[in-house]
Design a protein around this motif. Structure first.
Motif, PDB file in Angstrom:
ATOM      1  N   VAL A 183       0.808  -1.047  -0.160  1.00 35.86           N
ATOM      2  CA  VAL A 183       0.052   0.329  -0.278  1.00 35.86           C
ATOM      3  C   VAL A 183       1.158   1.671   0.005  1.00 35.86           C
ATOM      4  CG1 VAL A 183      -1.178   1.776   1.297  1.00 35.86           C
ATOM      5  CG2 VAL A 183      -1.798  -0.790   1.627  1.00 35.86           C
ATOM      6  N   ALA A 184       1.777   1.740   1.231  1.00 36.16           N
ATOM      7  CA  ALA A 184       3.154   2.565   1.020  1.00 36.16           C
ATOM      8  C   ALA A 184       3.006   2.842  -0.577  1.00 36.16           C
ATOM      9  CB  ALA A 184       3.406   2.154   2.153  1.00 36.16           C
ATOM     10  N   GLY A 185       3.621   1.657  -1.318  1.00 36.05           N
ATOM     11  CA  GLY A 185       4.721   1.397  -2.409  1.00 36.05           C
ATOM     12  C   GLY A 185       3.228   2.109  -3.554  1.00 36.05           C
ATOM     13  N   ILE A 186       2.378   1.541  -3.419  1.00 39.71           N
ATOM     14  CA  ILE A 186       1.152   2.549  -4.576  1.00 39.71           C
ATOM     15  C   ILE A 186       1.193   3.456  -3.944  1.00 39.71           C
ATOM     16  CG2 ILE A 186      -1.159   2.030  -4.663  1.00 39.71           C
ATOM     17  CD1 ILE A 186      -1.405  -0.445  -4.867  1.00 39.71           C
ATOM     18  N   LEU A 187       0.911   4.153  -3.061  1.00 40.31           N
ATOM     19  CA  LEU A 187       0.968   5.112  -2.303  1.00 40.31           C
ATOM     20  C   LEU A 187       1.629   6.648  -2.787  1.00 40.31           C
ATOM     21  CD1 LEU A 187      -0.633   5.568   1.085  1.00 40.31           C
ATOM     22  CD2 LEU A 187      -1.619   6.186  -1.296  1.00 40.31           C
ATOM     23  N   VAL A 188       2.754   6.211  -2.471  1.00 41.52           N
ATOM     24  CA  VAL A 188       4.728   6.331  -3.622  1.00 41.52           C
ATOM     25  C   VAL A 188       4.550   6.445  -5.045  1.00 41.52           C
ATOM     26  CG1 VAL A 188       7.132   6.414  -3.947  1.00 41.52           C
ATOM     27  CG2 VAL A 188       5.735   5.669  -1.045  1.00 41.52           C
ATOM     28  N   ALA A 189       4.315   5.750  -5.446  1.00 42.07           N
ATOM     29  CA  ALA A 189       3.588   5.463  -6.818  1.00 42.07           C
ATOM     30  C   ALA A 189       2.619   6.398  -7.812  1.00 42.07           C
ATOM     31  CB  ALA A 189       3.574   4.619  -7.369  1.00 42.07           C
ATOM     32  N   VAL A 190       1.546   7.041  -6.955  1.00 46.10           N
ATOM     33  CA  VAL A 190       0.507   7.464  -6.712  1.00 46.10           C
ATOM     34  C   VAL A 190       0.991   9.304  -7.135  1.00 46.10           C
ATOM     35  CG1 VAL A 190      -2.058   8.373  -6.642  1.00 46.10           C
ATOM     36  CG2 VAL A 190      -1.586   6.063  -6.762  1.00 46.10           C
ATOM     37  N   PHE A 191       1.520   9.371  -5.976  1.00 49.20           N
ATOM     38  CA  PHE A 191       2.274  10.722  -5.842  1.00 49.20           C
ATOM     39  C   PHE A 191       3.637  11.146  -6.291  1.00 49.20           C
ATOM     40  CE2 PHE A 191       0.410  10.502  -1.022  1.00 49.20           C
ATOM     41  CZ  PHE A 191      -0.132  11.397  -0.799  1.00 49.20           C
ATOM     42  N   TRP A 192       4.258  10.029  -7.253  1.00 47.39           N
ATOM     43  CA  TRP A 192       5.162  10.317  -8.016  1.00 47.39           C
ATOM     44  C   TRP A 192       4.652  10.623  -9.274  1.00 47.39           C
ATOM     45  CZ3 TRP A 192      10.474  11.412  -8.347  1.00 47.39           C
ATOM     46  CH2 TRP A 192      10.803  11.289  -6.988  1.00 47.39           C
ATOM     47  N   ALA A 193       3.484  10.360  -9.714  1.00 48.78           N
ATOM     48  CA  ALA A 193       2.909  10.095 -10.939  1.00 48.78           C
ATOM     49  C   ALA A 193       1.644  11.576 -10.841  1.00 48.78           C
ATOM     50  CB  ALA A 193       1.771   9.049 -11.309  1.00 48.78           C
ATOM     51  N   ILE A 194       1.342  11.570  -9.675  1.00 47.80           N
ATOM     52  CA  ILE A 194       0.799  12.991  -9.778  1.00 47.80           C
ATOM     53  C   ILE A 194       1.976  14.219  -9.672  1.00 47.80           C
ATOM     54  CG2 ILE A 194       0.463  14.831  -8.277  1.00 47.80           C
ATOM     55  CD1 ILE A 194      -2.502  12.422  -7.189  1.00 47.80           C
ATOM     56  N   LEU A 195       2.941  14.549  -8.751  1.00 44.35           N
ATOM     57  CA  LEU A 195       4.151  15.343  -8.856  1.00 44.35           C
ATOM     58  C   LEU A 195       4.572  15.274 -10.522  1.00 44.35           C
ATOM     59  CD1 LEU A 195       5.897  16.790  -7.395  1.00 44.35           C
ATOM     60  CD2 LEU A 195       7.756  14.957  -6.769  1.00 44.35           C
ATOM     61  N   VAL A 196       5.480  14.054 -11.448  1.00 45.07           N
ATOM     62  CA  VAL A 196       5.747  14.138 -12.671  1.00 45.07           C
ATOM     63  C   VAL A 196       4.682  14.604 -13.359  1.00 45.07           C
ATOM     64  CG1 VAL A 196       5.752  12.394 -14.616  1.00 45.07           C
ATOM     65  CG2 VAL A 196       7.245  11.559 -12.319  1.00 45.07           C
TER      66      VAL A 196
END
Length: 148
Positions: free
Chosen positions: A6-19
């Motif tokens: 779950v933490a990895g998915i959240l980090v990936a979503v935040f990275w996608a939003i940031l990108v």
């Protein structure tokens, strides 16, 4: 699903939003740079002819200043020549003309006195301690003293 996933998915979503935000920012920055490049090109296109016109105006002004300087020096030379001519004329004709005028005045006065002498004779005056006394009062004393 574990907590790490779950933490990895959240980090990936935040990275996608940031990108995504960074991509939008970079796209706007690219548009701004294109507009700036176009503006600089337009200013350059307009500034070069303006600078050429300004350069021509400065050259023309310098030419006119040179002409005015030449005219001013010519006027100064003419003024000094006129002053010298005036001095020469005054010294050449001034003295003799004054003498002729004085002589003419003396002759007129002498002729006028000859014509006036037999007709009227002005009484002589006596000067006593800085005062002029008419000749009619010369022999008389104060009449007030005699009346008292």
């Amino acid at each position: 699903m574990s907590g790490g996933e779950v933490a990895g998915i959240l980090v990936a979503v935040f990275w996608a939003i940031l990108v995504s935000f960074l991509a939008v920012a970079l796209a706007r920055l690219a548009q701004t740079l294109k507009a700036t490049t176009k503006l600089v090109a337009d200013v350059t296109d307009q500034a070069v002819p303006l600078l050429a016109d300004a350069s021509d105006a400065v050259r023309s002004a310098q030419t006119q200043i040179d002409r005015v300087d030449a005219i001013a020096s010519d006027v100064q030379e003419v003024t000094s020549n006129a002053s010298a001519l005036s001095t020469t004329v005054a010294s050449t004709f001034g003295g003799p003309l004054v003498k002729v005028a004085a002589f003419g005045y003396g002759v007129r006065r002498a002729i006028g006195r000859r014509e006036d002498e037999p007709a009227t004779k002005t009484p002589r005056r006596t000067v006593i301690v800085g005062r002029t006394v008419p000749s009619a009062r010369r022999g008389k004393r104060n009449t007030r003293d005699k009346k008292d």
